[in-house]
Design an enzyme around this catalytic site. Structure first.
Site, PDB file in Angstrom:
ATOM      1  CB  VAL A 103      -0.886   0.005   1.263  1.00  0.00           C
ATOM      2  CG1 VAL A 103      -1.790   1.224   1.289  1.00  0.00           C
ATOM      3  CG2 VAL A 103      -1.699  -1.283   1.354  1.00  0.00           C
ATOM      4  CB  CYS A 104       1.214   4.201  -2.197  1.00  0.00           C
ATOM      5  SG  CYS A 104       2.145   5.745  -2.173  1.00  0.00           S
ATOM      6  CB  ILE A 105       3.851   4.918   2.937  1.00  0.00           C
ATOM      7  CG1 ILE A 105       3.759   5.358   4.392  1.00  0.00           C
ATOM      8  CG2 ILE A 105       4.933   5.690   2.209  1.00  0.00           C
ATOM      9  CD1 ILE A 105       4.939   4.906   5.226  1.00  0.00           C
TER      10      ILE A 105
END
Lengths: 120, 130
Positions: free
Chosen positions: B76-78
């Site tokens: 998941v893109c931070i």
């Protein structure tokens, strides 16, 4: 040889985080020295409209980040001439001088040249 | 074939459902998924905070089971997750927020993981983009 990636940015700069997030993908690719290209298409061309005042919308200005693209090693910058013309923008006075103005036919060939494409 | 799958739409979007169906079909067909990468509103698909009515599809739960069962690399893109309040315990602690929405099997990481997957895979398949 690394795979090339074209990011097609289709959202206007003030319609939400999409334009910024598309740009972030491009900048990350540039930071890793990967062959990335960026095409402004449809409402995405509004990102290149000159003299925008982001502060009036309490937003951060995206154009400063766009100007930094060549510094990040991203030189393959393209803009759809038809999208600009349809929106009353003169392709000759867009804020990113490095961007090549392409016709619809040239865009087809451009997409063909890249290994992978992300549209945001 | 080695697939990288990127998802950009929220959990209620039809494209998010299609992404899961595609991923399931890819594995069923003997293909490999090198990474799932959730970006933009796609980060909501990793949220454990969504409550779906009982007679509707609980997509985040299905994603979680799918990734766990097949031991996939689910990233998941931070930056996108922080912006949307989809934090794991570490980030909630870092930014002093009470709500923790993401846990294993999901990993919060940077956009480099998307580029890495693009380089590693034969095909990048995107769902829910503009």
């Amino acid at each position: 040889m690394p795979r090339s990636l074209l990011i097609i940015s289709r959202q206007s700069p003030w319609s939400g985080p999409s334009a910024r997030e598309a740009l972030d993908v491009v900048l990350a690719g540039g930071a890793f020295d990967l062959p990335v290209g960026l095409l402004f298409l449809d409402d995405g061309v509004f990102q290149l409209a000159a003299k925008q005042d982001a502060r009036a919308l309490q937003q951060k200005d995206l154009s400063a980040n766009l100007q930094a693209l060549p510094m990040f090693g991203v030189e393959d910058l393209f803009v759809c001439g038809d999208s600009a013309a349809e929106r009353g923008l003169d392709p000759k006075v867009l804020s990113l001088e490095e961007a090549q103005v392409l016709s619809a036919g040239e865009i087809t060939a451009l997409i063909d040249r890249y290994d992978q494409v992300i549209t945001l | 074939m080695k697939f990288a799958i990127a998802l950009f739409s929220a959990a209620h979007a039809p494209s998010s459902r299609r992404a899961l169906l595609f991923a399931q079909a890819a594995l069923a067909g003997g293909h490999e998924i090198v990474r799932l990468f959730f970006y933009q509103d796609g980060v909501y698909n990793a949220s454990g905070s969504l409550v779906t009515p009982q007679d509707e599809l609980d997509l985040p739960r299905q994603w979680r089971s799918f990734v766990t069962e097949h031991r996939l690399d689910g990233v998941v893109c931070i930056a996108a997750a922080l912006r949307r309040g989809v934090l794991n315990a570490e980030e909630a602690g870092r930014y002093q927020r009470e709500a923790v929405a993401v846990a294993a099997p999901w990993e919060l990481s940077g956009l480099g993981q998307l580029h890495d997957a693009v380089q590693d895979a034969d095909r990048l398949i995107c769902f829910g983009g503009a």
